[in-house]
Write a protein that holds these residues in place. Structure first.
Motif, PDB file in Angstrom:
ATOM      1  N   ASP A  14       0.816  -1.214   0.000  1.00 15.50           N
ATOM      2  CA  ASP A  14       0.000   0.000   0.000  1.00 15.50           C
ATOM      3  C   ASP A  14       0.851   1.266   0.000  1.00 15.50           C
ATOM      4  OD1 ASP A  14      -2.511  -1.210  -0.058  1.00 15.50           O
ATOM      5  OD2 ASP A  14      -2.574  -1.427   2.120  1.00 15.50           O
ATOM      6  N   LYS A  15       2.009   1.194   0.646  1.00 16.45           N
ATOM      7  CA  LYS A  15       2.815   2.401   0.841  1.00 16.45           C
ATOM      8  C   LYS A  15       3.799   2.642  -0.289  1.00 16.45           C
ATOM      9  CE  LYS A  15       5.461   4.848   4.373  1.00 16.45           C
ATOM     10  NZ  LYS A  15       5.957   4.826   5.769  1.00 16.45           N
ATOM     11  N   PHE A  16       4.296   1.578  -0.919  1.00 18.07           N
ATOM     12  CA  PHE A  16       5.345   1.715  -1.926  1.00 18.07           C
ATOM     13  C   PHE A  16       4.848   1.233  -3.286  1.00 18.07           C
ATOM     14  CE2 PHE A  16       7.455   1.157   2.172  1.00 18.07           C
ATOM     15  CZ  PHE A  16       8.333   2.228   2.181  1.00 18.07           C
ATOM     16  N   SER A  17       5.619   1.556  -4.315  1.00 23.01           N
ATOM     17  CA  SER A  17       5.293   1.087  -5.660  1.00 23.01           C
ATOM     18  C   SER A  17       5.450  -0.427  -5.723  1.00 23.01           C
ATOM     19  CB  SER A  17       6.219   1.743  -6.684  1.00 23.01           C
ATOM     20  OG  SER A  17       7.545   1.244  -6.556  1.00 23.01           O
ATOM     21  N   PRO A  18       4.785  -1.081  -6.677  1.00 21.75           N
ATOM     22  CA  PRO A  18       4.943  -2.536  -6.783  1.00 21.75           C
ATOM     23  C   PRO A  18       6.391  -2.975  -6.905  1.00 21.75           C
ATOM     24  CG  PRO A  18       3.105  -1.802  -8.135  1.00 21.75           C
ATOM     25  CD  PRO A  18       3.783  -0.568  -7.624  1.00 21.75           C
ATOM     26  N   ARG A  19       7.171  -2.263  -7.723  1.00 19.52           N
ATOM     27  CA  ARG A  19       8.572  -2.639  -7.893  1.00 19.52           C
ATOM     28  C   ARG A  19       9.342  -2.529  -6.582  1.00 19.52           C
ATOM     29  NH1 ARG A  19      11.484   0.587 -12.420  1.00 19.52           N
ATOM     30  NH2 ARG A  19      11.246   2.288 -10.920  1.00 19.52           N
ATOM     31  N   SER A  20       9.133  -1.435  -5.849  1.00 17.55           N
ATOM     32  CA  SER A  20       9.836  -1.251  -4.580  1.00 17.55           C
ATOM     33  C   SER A  20       9.431  -2.315  -3.565  1.00 17.55           C
ATOM     34  CB  SER A  20       9.546   0.149  -4.018  1.00 17.55           C
ATOM     35  OG  SER A  20      10.046   1.156  -4.883  1.00 17.55           O
ATOM     36  N   ALA A  21       8.138  -2.635  -3.517  1.00 16.10           N
ATOM     37  CA  ALA A  21       7.669  -3.655  -2.583  1.00 16.10           C
ATOM     38  C   ALA A  21       8.283  -5.019  -2.916  1.00 16.10           C
ATOM     39  CB  ALA A  21       6.147  -3.737  -2.624  1.00 16.10           C
ATOM     40  N   PHE A  22       8.337  -5.364  -4.191  1.00 15.17           N
ATOM     41  CA  PHE A  22       8.987  -6.600  -4.625  1.00 15.17           C
ATOM     42  C   PHE A  22      10.421  -6.647  -4.103  1.00 15.17           C
ATOM     43  CE2 PHE A  22       5.634  -7.721  -7.486  1.00 15.17           C
ATOM     44  CZ  PHE A  22       5.883  -9.021  -7.917  1.00 15.17           C
ATOM     45  N   LEU A  23      11.175  -5.594  -4.369  1.00 14.44           N
ATOM     46  CA  LEU A  23      12.599  -5.579  -4.054  1.00 14.44           C
ATOM     47  C   LEU A  23      12.850  -5.624  -2.551  1.00 14.44           C
ATOM     48  CD1 LEU A  23      13.849  -3.001  -6.715  1.00 14.44           C
ATOM     49  CD2 LEU A  23      14.144  -5.486  -6.735  1.00 14.44           C
ATOM     50  N   MET A  24      12.020  -4.953  -1.765  1.00 15.55           N
ATOM     51  CA  MET A  24      12.208  -4.979  -0.317  1.00 15.55           C
ATOM     52  C   MET A  24      11.973  -6.379   0.246  1.00 15.55           C
ATOM     53  SD  MET A  24      10.738  -1.349   1.171  1.00 15.55           S
ATOM     54  CE  MET A  24       9.309  -1.216   0.110  1.00 15.55           C
ATOM     55  N   VAL A  25      10.925  -7.034  -0.224  1.00 13.19           N
ATOM     56  CA  VAL A  25      10.627  -8.376   0.278  1.00 13.19           C
ATOM     57  C   VAL A  25      11.693  -9.375  -0.169  1.00 13.19           C
ATOM     58  CG1 VAL A  25       8.980 -10.277   0.185  1.00 13.19           C
ATOM     59  CG2 VAL A  25       8.154  -7.932   0.420  1.00 13.19           C
ATOM     60  N   LEU A  26      12.117  -9.284  -1.418  1.00 16.27           N
ATOM     61  CA  LEU A  26      13.174 -10.171  -1.905  1.00 16.27           C
ATOM     62  C   LEU A  26      14.499  -9.900  -1.189  1.00 16.27           C
ATOM     63  CD1 LEU A  26      12.344 -10.128  -5.722  1.00 16.27           C
ATOM     64  CD2 LEU A  26      12.123 -12.080  -4.169  1.00 16.27           C
ATOM     65  N   GLY A  27      14.734  -8.638  -0.824  1.00 17.01           N
ATOM     66  CA  GLY A  27      15.926  -8.307  -0.048  1.00 17.01           C
ATOM     67  C   GLY A  27      15.899  -8.970   1.325  1.00 17.01           C
ATOM     68  N   LEU A  28      14.730  -8.984   1.957  1.00 14.65           N
ATOM     69  CA  LEU A  28      14.590  -9.670   3.239  1.00 14.65           C
ATOM     70  C   LEU A  28      14.829 -11.164   3.080  1.00 14.65           C
ATOM     71  CD1 LEU A  28      13.808  -9.645   6.232  1.00 14.65           C
ATOM     72  CD2 LEU A  28      11.408  -9.825   5.526  1.00 14.65           C
ATOM     73  N   SER A  29      14.341 -11.725   1.984  1.00 12.51           N
ATOM     74  CA  SER A  29      14.563 -13.149   1.718  1.00 12.51           C
ATOM     75  C   SER A  29      16.047 -13.452   1.568  1.00 12.51           C
ATOM     76  CB  SER A  29      13.803 -13.565   0.450  1.00 12.51           C
ATOM     77  OG  SER A  29      13.946 -14.945   0.209  1.00 12.51           O
ATOM     78  N   LEU A  30      16.765 -12.602   0.863  1.00  8.33           N
ATOM     79  CA  LEU A  30      18.205 -12.788   0.709  1.00  8.33           C
ATOM     80  C   LEU A  30      18.923 -12.696   2.051  1.00  8.33           C
ATOM     81  CD1 LEU A  30      18.925 -10.745  -2.549  1.00  8.33           C
ATOM     82  CD2 LEU A  30      19.191 -13.220  -2.245  1.00  8.33           C
ATOM     83  N   LEU A  31      18.490 -11.771   2.897  1.00 11.49           N
ATOM     84  CA  LEU A  31      19.086 -11.640   4.231  1.00 11.49           C
ATOM     85  C   LEU A  31      18.874 -12.921   5.037  1.00 11.49           C
ATOM     86  CD1 LEU A  31      20.418  -9.944   6.464  1.00 11.49           C
ATOM     87  CD2 LEU A  31      18.140  -9.076   7.036  1.00 11.49           C
TER      88      LEU A  31
END
Length: 336
Positions: free
Chosen positions: A215-232
């Motif tokens: 809801d807060k970020f663009s679809p692309r940004s939301a994708f990248l943040m979640v995938l970044g957490l997965s990588l962590l």
């Protein structure tokens, strides 16, 4: 069968009102549980519970996602996140409720009571939807024509399919073997159970967090943040290899997975709008179904060949990085 129900959902939603879709799901649930509990044989159980009830289950999930995407202009992601988070909550509650009875009654008896509970919930949902949509003969948000995607939209569906597929495949490779990885790291059977609980709790919380991000970020940004957490999380699993590291890594990986399966349908809804999102998500969701079938088995085979650490984790990281590359090419908004 869940994947099939989501795939054909856009045809169903254009042909029937929401209360009627739930009524069909009720009929299929009754039929599925009847076959599973009254007809003997493994094949009957597979057809009744696995396919017939599974299809009804998928209809309910697809309808809930569809209604959240079309009825909520604000907080759409949070609405989808709540729906997704409640999914594992229901499984946890029924598992704890059924466990004490397993020594006293047969599984078929428990399934019978479970079926009656589900039918009761569906009837309640049908009544609520009937009053919410009273006076409507068809979903007012949609035309009766099936949407036809242009070249740009087809390319976007393919990119979303691949990004979803790689991300989910990586997650399921690991969380599908949470208990085995905990044991492989030196943890006890109790810790192995805790690893599964950590994944489930992360899934629930991740659904809510993913909805907020969508809801807060663009679809692309939301994708990248979640995938970044997965990588962590995968990095913690790769480096730590201790029971504590596995527990923490699984919790965060479960959170990332729970967020990802919310971010994706919300992105599809934002990109394609109420007219075409059900069809687009039906196609993108095929990636989830394929990963659900292939990833745990592939990870099991890889374990037999090379072990969980580090090969399985490294390969999961590679798949997640592929999802990141694909996600970076997503448009920031539907207008792009």
């Amino acid at each position: 069968s869940i994947t099939l129900a989501v795939f054909v959902g856009h045809w169903i939603f254009r042909a029937f009102s929401a209360p009627l879709v739930v009524a069909v799901a009720i009929g299929l649930t009754v039929l599925g549980f009847f076959v599973a509990t009254q007809v003997t044989g493994y094949s009957a159980f597979l057809v009744g519970y696995g396919f017939i009830f599974g299809f009804a289950n998928g209809m309910g999930y697809a309808l809930a996602i569809h209604l959240c995407g079309t009825r909520f202009k604000e907080n759409k992601g949070l609405a989808i996140g709540i729906v997704t988070a409640v999914y594992p909550v229901g499984a946890m509650i029924t598992s704890f409720a059924a466990a004490p009875w397993l020594e006293h009654v047969s599984v078929k008896v428990i399934l019978g009571y479970q079926g009656m509970l589900i039918v009761g919930c569906l009837v309640l949902a049908m009544i609520v939807l009937f009053f919410l949509s009273k006076g409507e003969t068809q979903e007012k948000h949609h035309s009766s024509a099936t949407p036809i995607f242009n070249r740009v939209e087809k390319n976007l569906v393919v990119r979303l399919f691949l990004a979803y597929g790689f991300g989910v495949f990586a997650g399921l490779m690991v969380i599908g073997h949470a208990s085995g990885m905990m044991r492989d790291s030196g943890g006890s059977l109790q810790f192995a159970a805790f690893a599964i609980v950590a994944v489930s709790a992360g899934n629930i919380l991740g659904g809510l967090i993913g909805g907020g991000l969508a809801d807060k970020f663009s679809p692309r940004s939301a994708f990248l943040m979640v995938l970044g957490l997965s990588l962590l999380a995968l990095t913690v699993l790769l480096i730590g290899r201790s029971p504590a590291a596995v527990f923490v890594g699984m919790a965060f990986l479960g959170l990332a997975y729970g967020a990802y399966i919310v971010v994706v349908p919300t992105a599809v809804s934002n990109y394609f709008g109420p007219e075409a999102s059900a069809k687009a998500y039906g196609l993108v969701f095929l990636a989830w179904g394929s990963a659900g079938i292939l990833a745990p088995g592939f990870a099991g085979w890889l374990y037999e060949v090379a072990g969980y650490f580090p090969e399985t984790i490294i390969l999961a990281i590679v798949f997640t990085l592929a999802a990141v590359i694909l996600a970076r090419g997503l448009p920031s908004s539907a207008e792009d």
